[in-house]
Design an enzyme around this catalytic site. Structure first.
Site, PDB file in Angstrom:
ATOM      1  N   TYR A  64       0.821  -1.222   0.000  1.00  0.00           N
ATOM      2  CA  TYR A  64       0.000   0.000   0.000  1.00  0.00           C
ATOM      3  C   TYR A  64       0.851   1.266   0.000  1.00  0.00           C
ATOM      4  O   TYR A  64       0.474   2.258  -0.629  1.00  0.00           O
ATOM      5  CB  TYR A  64      -1.030  -0.033   1.148  1.00  0.00           C
ATOM      6  CG  TYR A  64      -2.186  -0.914   0.728  1.00  0.00           C
ATOM      7  CD1 TYR A  64      -3.188  -0.415  -0.101  1.00  0.00           C
ATOM      8  CD2 TYR A  64      -2.219  -2.261   1.059  1.00  0.00           C
ATOM      9  CE1 TYR A  64      -4.204  -1.227  -0.562  1.00  0.00           C
ATOM     10  CE2 TYR A  64      -3.235  -3.088   0.604  1.00  0.00           C
ATOM     11  CZ  TYR A  64      -4.222  -2.564  -0.198  1.00  0.00           C
ATOM     12  OH  TYR A  64      -5.224  -3.376  -0.675  1.00  0.00           O
ATOM     13  N   ILE A 100      -9.318   4.167  -5.249  1.00  0.00           N
ATOM     14  CA  ILE A 100      -8.992   4.663  -3.915  1.00  0.00           C
ATOM     15  C   ILE A 100      -8.005   5.833  -4.018  1.00  0.00           C
ATOM     16  O   ILE A 100      -7.413   6.237  -3.028  1.00  0.00           O
ATOM     17  CB  ILE A 100      -8.396   3.521  -3.048  1.00  0.00           C
ATOM     18  CG1 ILE A 100      -7.153   2.906  -3.713  1.00  0.00           C
ATOM     19  CG2 ILE A 100      -9.441   2.425  -2.809  1.00  0.00           C
ATOM     20  CD1 ILE A 100      -6.435   1.869  -2.841  1.00  0.00           C
ATOM     21  N   ASP A 101      -7.835   6.362  -5.261  1.00  0.00           N
ATOM     22  CA  ASP A 101      -6.736   7.303  -5.506  1.00  0.00           C
ATOM     23  C   ASP A 101      -7.060   8.775  -5.294  1.00  0.00           C
ATOM     24  O   ASP A 101      -6.193   9.633  -5.460  1.00  0.00           O
ATOM     25  CB  ASP A 101      -6.193   7.090  -6.932  1.00  0.00           C
ATOM     26  CG  ASP A 101      -7.273   7.270  -8.014  1.00  0.00           C
ATOM     27  OD1 ASP A 101      -8.281   7.983  -7.787  1.00  0.00           O
ATOM     28  OD2 ASP A 101      -7.110   6.686  -9.108  1.00  0.00           O
ATOM     29  N   HIS A 116     -14.573   1.341  -2.492  1.00  0.00           N
ATOM     30  CA  HIS A 116     -13.481   0.503  -2.007  1.00  0.00           C
ATOM     31  C   HIS A 116     -12.528   1.239  -1.059  1.00  0.00           C
ATOM     32  O   HIS A 116     -11.415   0.768  -0.822  1.00  0.00           O
ATOM     33  CB  HIS A 116     -12.709  -0.107  -3.188  1.00  0.00           C
ATOM     34  CG  HIS A 116     -13.493  -1.149  -3.929  1.00  0.00           C
ATOM     35  ND1 HIS A 116     -13.144  -1.630  -5.171  1.00  0.00           N
ATOM     36  CD2 HIS A 116     -14.625  -1.819  -3.585  1.00  0.00           C
ATOM     37  CE1 HIS A 116     -14.030  -2.544  -5.563  1.00  0.00           C
ATOM     38  NE2 HIS A 116     -14.939  -2.662  -4.624  1.00  0.00           N
ATOM     39  N   CYS A 124      -7.525   2.272  12.846  1.00  0.00           N
ATOM     40  CA  CYS A 124      -6.984   1.360  13.849  1.00  0.00           C
ATOM     41  C   CYS A 124      -7.646  -0.009  13.704  1.00  0.00           C
ATOM     42  O   CYS A 124      -8.830  -0.113  13.394  1.00  0.00           O
ATOM     43  CB  CYS A 124      -7.230   1.932  15.245  1.00  0.00           C
ATOM     44  SG  CYS A 124      -6.529   0.891  16.535  1.00  0.00           S
ATOM     45  N   CYS A 151      -1.455   2.965  16.197  1.00  0.00           N
ATOM     46  CA  CYS A 151      -2.516   3.890  16.581  1.00  0.00           C
ATOM     47  C   CYS A 151      -2.008   4.825  17.689  1.00  0.00           C
ATOM     48  O   CYS A 151      -1.507   4.345  18.706  1.00  0.00           O
ATOM     49  CB  CYS A 151      -3.727   3.100  17.065  1.00  0.00           C
ATOM     50  SG  CYS A 151      -5.042   4.129  17.727  1.00  0.00           S
ATOM     51  N   CYS A 154      -4.320   3.881  20.969  1.00  0.00           N
ATOM     52  CA  CYS A 154      -4.266   2.619  21.727  1.00  0.00           C
ATOM     53  C   CYS A 154      -3.054   1.755  21.364  1.00  0.00           C
ATOM     54  O   CYS A 154      -2.935   0.635  21.847  1.00  0.00           O
ATOM     55  CB  CYS A 154      -5.569   1.842  21.536  1.00  0.00           C
ATOM     56  SG  CYS A 154      -5.688   1.022  19.949  1.00  0.00           S
ATOM     57  N   SER A 193     -13.152  -3.328 -15.556  1.00  0.00           N
ATOM     58  CA  SER A 193     -13.364  -4.648 -16.146  1.00  0.00           C
ATOM     59  C   SER A 193     -14.689  -5.226 -15.641  1.00  0.00           C
ATOM     60  O   SER A 193     -15.155  -6.233 -16.160  1.00  0.00           O
ATOM     61  CB  SER A 193     -12.208  -5.582 -15.781  1.00  0.00           C
ATOM     62  OG  SER A 193     -12.128  -5.718 -14.377  1.00  0.00           O
ATOM     63  N   ALA A 235      -9.757   6.591 -21.969  1.00  0.00           N
ATOM     64  CA  ALA A 235     -10.773   7.395 -21.299  1.00  0.00           C
ATOM     65  C   ALA A 235     -10.555   8.903 -21.474  1.00  0.00           C
ATOM     66  O   ALA A 235     -11.502   9.642 -21.765  1.00  0.00           O
ATOM     67  CB  ALA A 235     -10.817   7.037 -19.819  1.00  0.00           C
TER      68      ALA A 235
HETATM   69  P1  OAD Z   1      -9.279  -3.599 -13.713  1.00  0.00           P
HETATM   70  O1  OAD Z   1      -7.798  -3.538 -13.745  1.00  0.00           O
HETATM   71  O2  OAD Z   1      -9.905  -4.901 -13.450  1.00  0.00           O
HETATM   72  O3  OAD Z   1      -9.857  -3.067 -15.093  1.00  0.00           O
HETATM   73  C1  OAD Z   1      -9.405  -1.884 -15.665  1.00  0.00           C
HETATM   74  C2  OAD Z   1     -10.202  -1.649 -16.928  1.00  0.00           C
HETATM   75  O4  OAD Z   1      -9.803  -0.416 -17.478  1.00  0.00           O
HETATM   76  C3  OAD Z   1     -10.037  -2.709 -18.006  1.00  0.00           C
HETATM   77  O5  OAD Z   1     -11.311  -3.069 -18.493  1.00  0.00           O
HETATM   78  C4  OAD Z   1      -9.199  -2.013 -19.075  1.00  0.00           C
HETATM   79  O6  OAD Z   1      -9.524  -2.449 -20.386  1.00  0.00           O
HETATM   80  C5  OAD Z   1      -9.608  -0.567 -18.869  1.00  0.00           C
HETATM   81  N1  OAD Z   1      -8.619   0.436 -19.271  1.00  0.00           N
HETATM   82  C6  OAD Z   1      -7.272   0.393 -19.140  1.00  0.00           C
HETATM   83  N2  OAD Z   1      -6.715   1.534 -19.544  1.00  0.00           N
HETATM   84  C7  OAD Z   1      -7.730   2.334 -19.947  1.00  0.00           C
HETATM   85  C8  OAD Z   1      -7.792   3.662 -20.458  1.00  0.00           C
HETATM   86  N3  OAD Z   1      -6.708   4.415 -20.663  1.00  0.00           N
HETATM   87  N4  OAD Z   1      -9.012   4.156 -20.761  1.00  0.00           N
HETATM   88  C9  OAD Z   1     -10.133   3.405 -20.604  1.00  0.00           C
HETATM   89  N5  OAD Z   1     -10.124   2.161 -20.116  1.00  0.00           N
HETATM   90  C10 OAD Z   1      -8.942   1.637 -19.786  1.00  0.00           C
HETATM   91  O7  OAD Z   1      -9.756  -2.480 -12.665  1.00  0.00           O
HETATM   92  P2  OAD Z   1     -11.187  -2.330 -11.972  1.00  0.00           P
HETATM   93  O8  OAD Z   1     -12.274  -2.749 -12.858  1.00  0.00           O
HETATM   94  O9  OAD Z   1     -11.235  -0.971 -11.393  1.00  0.00           O
HETATM   95  O10 OAD Z   1     -10.592  -3.988  -5.876  1.00  0.00           O
HETATM   96  O11 OAD Z   1     -11.044  -3.376 -10.796  1.00  0.00           O
HETATM   97  C11 OAD Z   1     -12.067  -3.484  -9.858  1.00  0.00           C
HETATM   98  C12 OAD Z   1     -11.488  -3.827  -8.523  1.00  0.00           C
HETATM   99  O12 OAD Z   1     -10.631  -4.957  -8.626  1.00  0.00           O
HETATM  100  C13 OAD Z   1     -10.610  -2.764  -7.912  1.00  0.00           C
HETATM  101  O13 OAD Z   1     -11.312  -1.760  -7.242  1.00  0.00           O
HETATM  102  C14 OAD Z   1      -9.760  -3.557  -6.964  1.00  0.00           C
HETATM  103  C15 OAD Z   1      -9.411  -4.684  -7.914  1.00  0.00           C
HETATM  104  O14 OAD Z   1      -8.948  -5.835  -7.373  1.00  0.00           O
HETATM  105  C16 OAD Z   1     -10.080  -4.184  -4.660  1.00  0.00           C
HETATM  106  O15 OAD Z   1      -8.904  -4.056  -4.431  1.00  0.00           O
HETATM  107  C17 OAD Z   1     -11.101  -4.590  -3.660  1.00  0.00           C
END
Ligand code: OAD
Length: 255
Positions: A64, A100-101, A116, A124, A151, A154, A193, A235
């Site tokens: 992290y 989370i950014d 998320h 803590c 923490c 505590c 995705s 995007a």
């Molecule tokens: P993923 O990495 O699974 O998917 C990213 C998506 O963005 C894919 O479908 C890519 O094709 C697309 N992509 C990549 N570059 C791009 C760009 N420049 N413009 C448009 N699309 C683009 O990420 P998430 O779907 O966010 O959870 O993943 C969901 C969750 O899985 C996250 O929040 C995290 C992860 O494990 C936790 O950690 C709980």
């Protein structure tokens, strides 16, 4: 295609956006899945579960802190900025994000639901202590510290305030997200995705209630089969063109 999307957005009554890691890819933040994604080099079971944290908190914190360092130097890209402008224009009602950014906030969106968590918040593992490292101004010192964070109230171990695999999503955010999804008539899905649930149910909820789904992604995702319009591309670029067309559409309707 993009004309059709612009028309749907311009005519929308309650537009929401649902975003994932792809929306921040052009800001230099790695996505999770696919080539170059974080899950290619790290195993979920080793860095992103409660069991992993119990077993090896040093390894999880290293993961992290590495991500914090990347995210703190990242700036919102055109996709974030367009979403902020759509909100200012009174068209976009909320951004529901899996990220989370903090970049939607930095871009200027006011109505954000973080499903998320937030990488800059620590909490803590024992008491109610919580700290936002950006607000407290302690991020740089936190990143330099070699010992595990404790923490101040505590002395128990601190953890990142993010959702790990196997954990429930924050109740308030989850309820807010699905209330918004039930109200929305259009959902703009950007850079996810759509493989992680329950977050990925958001666009399905909009669709099930008779709304439209517009997707922006460099490739097909789990959402593509239900998308009314699929806009293939980065995007930042696609969202910029979309905004120009939405504005043009609204202007032409005024005449
Ligand atoms: P993923 O990495 O699974 O998917 C990213 C998506 O963005 C894919 O479908 C890519 O094709 C697309 N992509 C990549 N570059 C791009 C760009 N420049 N413009 C448009 N699309 C683009 O990420 P998430 O779907 O966010 O959870 O993943 C969901 C969750 O899985 C996250 O929040 C995290 C992860 O494990 C936790 O950690 C709980």
């Amino acid at each position: 295609m993009i004309e059709e999307a612009a028309k749907i957005i311009a005519h929308s009554r309650f537009l929401i956006a649902f975003t994932g890691a792809g929306v921040s890819a052009e800001s230099g933040i790695p996505t999770f899945r696919g080539r170059g994604g974080l899950w290619e080099n790290y195993r979920i079971e080793e860095v992103a579960t409660p069991e992993a944290f119990r077993r090896d908190p040093n390894l999880v914190w290293a993961f992290y802190k590495m991500r914090m360092k990347i995210m703190k130097d990242a700036k919102p890209n055109n996709a974030h900025l367009v979403l902020a402008e759509l909100e200012k224009m009174g068209i976009l009602r909320a951004v529901i994000t899996q990220n989370i950014d903090n970049l939607h906030k930095e871009a200027g969106n006011q109505h954000i639901v973080e499903l998320h968590g937030d990488i800059y918040r620590v909490k803590c593992t024992r008491c109610d202590y919580m700290e936002d490292l950006l607000e407290s101004g302690k991020l740089e010192d936190f990143l330099k510290e070699k010992n595990l964070p404790k923490c101040p109230e505590c002395a128990s171990l601190l953890r990142p305030d993010v959702v790990w695999f196997g954990e429930p999503l924050p109740q308030e955010a989850l309820q807010k997200a699905f209330k918004l999804a039930e109200r929305a008539d259009v959902c703009l899905v950007v850079g996810t995705s759509a493989q992680v649930f329950p977050a990925a149910y958001v666009p399905y909820t909009v669709k099930d209630n008779g709304g439209s789904v517009i997707e922006v992604n460099t490739k097909e995702s789990g959402i593509t089969p239900i998308a009314d319009v699929f806009l293939r591309g980065k995007a930042g670029e696609v969202m910029q063109s979309l905004l120009v067309k939405v504005k043009r559409y609204l202007e032409s309707e005024k005449c």
